[in-house]
Design a protein around this motif. Structure first.
Motif, PDB file in Angstrom:
ATOM      1  N   GLN A  39       1.026   4.110  -2.982  1.00 26.69           N
ATOM      2  CA  GLN A  39       0.671   5.499  -2.681  1.00 26.69           C
ATOM      3  C   GLN A  39       1.681   6.500  -3.248  1.00 26.69           C
ATOM      4  O   GLN A  39       1.362   7.666  -3.454  1.00 26.69           O
ATOM      5  CB  GLN A  39       0.550   5.686  -1.167  1.00 26.69           C
ATOM      6  CG  GLN A  39      -0.734   5.117  -0.588  1.00 26.69           C
ATOM      7  CD  GLN A  39      -0.789   5.216   0.922  1.00 26.69           C
ATOM      8  OE1 GLN A  39       0.240   5.203   1.595  1.00 26.69           O
ATOM      9  NE2 GLN A  39      -2.005   5.283   1.474  1.00 26.69           N
ATOM     10  N   LYS A  40       2.890   6.041  -3.529  1.00 28.99           N
ATOM     11  CA  LYS A  40       3.938   6.924  -4.033  1.00 28.99           C
ATOM     12  C   LYS A  40       3.828   7.185  -5.534  1.00 28.99           C
ATOM     13  O   LYS A  40       4.587   7.992  -6.074  1.00 28.99           O
ATOM     14  CB  LYS A  40       5.313   6.331  -3.721  1.00 28.99           C
ATOM     15  CG  LYS A  40       5.619   6.202  -2.232  1.00 28.99           C
ATOM     16  CD  LYS A  40       6.936   5.488  -2.013  1.00 28.99           C
ATOM     17  CE  LYS A  40       7.215   5.297  -0.524  1.00 28.99           C
ATOM     18  NZ  LYS A  40       8.476   4.539  -0.294  1.00 28.99           N
ATOM     19  N   LEU A  61       0.831  -1.206   0.000  1.00 23.10           N
ATOM     20  CA  LEU A  61       0.000   0.000   0.000  1.00 23.10           C
ATOM     21  C   LEU A  61       0.867   1.258   0.000  1.00 23.10           C
ATOM     22  O   LEU A  61       0.623   2.192  -0.779  1.00 23.10           O
ATOM     23  CB  LEU A  61      -0.919   0.000   1.219  1.00 23.10           C
ATOM     24  CG  LEU A  61      -1.897   1.176   1.305  1.00 23.10           C
ATOM     25  CD1 LEU A  61      -2.947   1.080   0.214  1.00 23.10           C
ATOM     26  CD2 LEU A  61      -2.563   1.223   2.672  1.00 23.10           C
ATOM     27  N   ASN A  62       1.885   1.284   0.834  1.00 22.88           N
ATOM     28  CA  ASN A  62       2.777   2.443   0.890  1.00 22.88           C
ATOM     29  C   ASN A  62       3.496   2.658  -0.434  1.00 22.88           C
ATOM     30  O   ASN A  62       3.703   3.802  -0.867  1.00 22.88           O
ATOM     31  CB  ASN A  62       3.802   2.262   2.018  1.00 22.88           C
ATOM     32  CG  ASN A  62       3.167   2.262   3.395  1.00 22.88           C
ATOM     33  OD1 ASN A  62       2.085   2.806   3.587  1.00 22.88           O
ATOM     34  ND2 ASN A  62       3.828   1.645   4.355  1.00 22.88           N
ATOM     35  N   LYS A  80      -7.387   7.459  -5.155  1.00 25.46           N
ATOM     36  CA  LYS A  80      -7.022   7.784  -6.531  1.00 25.46           C
ATOM     37  C   LYS A  80      -7.535   6.689  -7.460  1.00 25.46           C
ATOM     38  O   LYS A  80      -7.825   5.570  -7.021  1.00 25.46           O
ATOM     39  CB  LYS A  80      -5.509   7.930  -6.690  1.00 25.46           C
ATOM     40  CG  LYS A  80      -4.722   6.651  -6.469  1.00 25.46           C
ATOM     41  CD  LYS A  80      -3.212   6.855  -6.612  1.00 25.46           C
ATOM     42  CE  LYS A  80      -2.636   7.577  -5.413  1.00 25.46           C
ATOM     43  NZ  LYS A  80      -1.149   7.615  -5.429  1.00 25.46           N
ATOM     44  N   SER A 110       1.453   8.067  -9.014  1.00 25.82           N
ATOM     45  CA  SER A 110       0.225   8.762  -9.414  1.00 25.82           C
ATOM     46  C   SER A 110      -0.636   7.943 -10.357  1.00 25.82           C
ATOM     47  O   SER A 110      -1.856   7.851 -10.200  1.00 25.82           O
ATOM     48  CB  SER A 110       0.586  10.110 -10.071  1.00 25.82           C
ATOM     49  OG  SER A 110       1.283  10.932  -9.161  1.00 25.82           O
ATOM     50  N   LEU A 146      -6.531   4.244  -1.615  1.00 23.32           N
ATOM     51  CA  LEU A 146      -5.502   5.138  -2.121  1.00 23.32           C
ATOM     52  C   LEU A 146      -6.016   6.540  -2.447  1.00 23.32           C
ATOM     53  O   LEU A 146      -5.217   7.447  -2.681  1.00 23.32           O
ATOM     54  CB  LEU A 146      -4.882   4.535  -3.389  1.00 23.32           C
ATOM     55  CG  LEU A 146      -4.149   3.192  -3.211  1.00 23.32           C
ATOM     56  CD1 LEU A 146      -3.896   2.544  -4.560  1.00 23.32           C
ATOM     57  CD2 LEU A 146      -2.845   3.410  -2.463  1.00 23.32           C
TER      58      LEU A 146
END
Length: 422
Positions: free
Chosen positions: A123-124, A119-120, A233, A126, A231
């Motif tokens: 998240q970085k 997940l991390n 997004k 786009s 997220l």
């Protein structure tokens, strides 16, 4: 004179060992010939871990339904195939877009493992594109009971599992739902089921206070929607990965999954570990690929060929012999340092499914995996005798009509004889 003393000592040692085996054999034969065992099937094999000598053998060549003893084979497969850290995602970064696919890693936001590495990482980035074509297996294993769909122990398999593929619902004091994506799908009313059979509609009585853990129906669209909800997004989809070389993101320590699988008899983790192992071996997530590979290569010398159809033991199609179990346990004993190995297995009177069973006097004497389905109970693992010697054993009991607690009680009597005699 020295040779004579050596021979005399050896003779006494062999005689003592033979006498112990004779006492154990007589005690076991008396127990197994009782009326309690008359209408069931029982197989037993006990060997000395150091010498490989057989201590006791009864029907050890015959096939039994192993239930969760199947996880011993799954553990062996994972230890052979997987690195120290679990592969959690595979990805290709092209221009400003990250294409990613699951590895079958069960720890991704698992309610008890709680790994957020993937997940991390996501998240970085786009622009995200999810690819799911590497999952080439069925959601359920062959022979699983269809009406278990709503129970925590029967979560669906998938290529990119999220939250253990279950919905956690509780009140604290407001209604808490995880993943939050499903919050609007939970109805606070009394219902005969926890979930609709064919849809992700869940029920939680208003008077209930404890946590309910219910599998959700997986699909590529559901996975995508949960990710977007997490997220904040959009996540795109594609039918295949780009042609560039895939990179691998590694997550949680593998032993954390092995301990959870063996201590709590976690079926979902067991099934997913086979998928992760298959992915490392072939880049395709299919449990049969790794099962076949292990049997044809790592376990080709088993005296009886098992029927191994899933990772968890939920299926009654699985067939293993006590000799199969002892052989794999013996290989594990050689492969893994004893301290680590014993920490992975539940300890009698101390941890996991054996926390309240097979209790030692001052410290555990049993490190083993139990397996139970209705009318079946098996226990296979390691026993530390009072002498300090380690025994490897498998007791498999099928088709009994008495209570499982009575079955365990009689088994414990035999285990205590081994502990105190050998």
């Amino acid at each position: 004179m020295k040779n004579f003393l050596f021979l005399a000592f050896t003779f006494l040692l062999v005689s003592a060992c033979s006498s112990k085996k004779s006492l154990i054999s007589k005690s076991f034969e008396k127990q197994l010939s009782s009326t309690f065992y008359k209408n069931q099937f029982t197989g037993v094999l006990v060997i000395d871990a150091a010498t490989k000598d057989t201590v006791y053998n009864n029907n050890s060549h015959k096939y039994f339904i192993p239930a969760s003893n199947t996880k011993i084979f799954t553990l062996f497969a994972a230890l052979k195939a997987l690195p120290t850290q679990i592969p959690t995602l595979k990805y290709i970064e092209t221009n400003d877009t990250l294409y990613f696919e699951g590895t079958g890693d069960p720890s991704f936001l698992h309610p008890y493992i709680k790994d957020s590495t993937a997940l991390n990482f996501l998240q970085k980035h786009s622009n995200l594109v999810f690819v799911s074509n590497n999952f080439q297996d069925e959601k359920y294993g062959p022979g699983w009971a269809w009406d278990d769909y709503q129970w925590y122990y029967s979560a669906e398999k998938s290529g990119l599992p999220l939250n253990g593929n279950v919905v956690m619902i509780c009140k604290n004091p407001e209604l808490m739902v995880s993943p939050t994506y499903f919050k609007d799908s939970v109805l606070e009313l009394r219902h005969k089921n926890n979930r609709n059979e064919t849809s992700n509609r869940f029920y939680y009585p208003q008077t209930k206070n404890d946590t309910v853990e219910t599998p959700f129906i997986t699909s590529d669209q559901t996975t995508r929607s949960i990710l977007e909800n997490l997220l904040f997004k959009k996540v795109g989809t594609a039918s295949i990965m780009p042609s560039d070389e895939k990179q691998t993101l590694y997550g949680t320590n593998a032993d954390s999954l092995y301990v959870r699988m063996m201590h709590e008899s976690d079926n979902f983790i067991a099934e997913q570990l086979l998928l992760v192992s298959a992915g490392v071996l072939t880049d395709t997530l299919n449990g049969k690929l790794i099962r076949d590979y292990i049997l044809e290569n790592e376990l080709k010398n088993l005296k009886q060929e098992p029927r191994w159809v899933d990772g968890s033991g939920l299926s009654r199609y699985n067939l293993f012999t006590p000799q199969n179990m002892v052989s794999v346990l013996d290989q594990l004993y050689t492969l893994v340092p004893k301290k680590r190995l014993f920490s992975i297995f539940p300890a009698g009177g101390l941890s996991g499914t054996l926390k309240n069973r097979f209790v030692g006097d001052e410290q555990p004497y049993i490190y083993a995996k139990s397996g139970s389905l209705s009318n079946n109970y098996c226990l296979s693992g390691y026993l530390v005798a009072n002498s300090g010697k380690v025994l490897i054993f498998s007791f498999m009991n099928n088709h009994f009509r008495a209570s499982t607690s009575e079955e365990r009680s009689r088994l414990e009597q035999m285990l205590l004889i081994l502990r105190d005699t050998y």
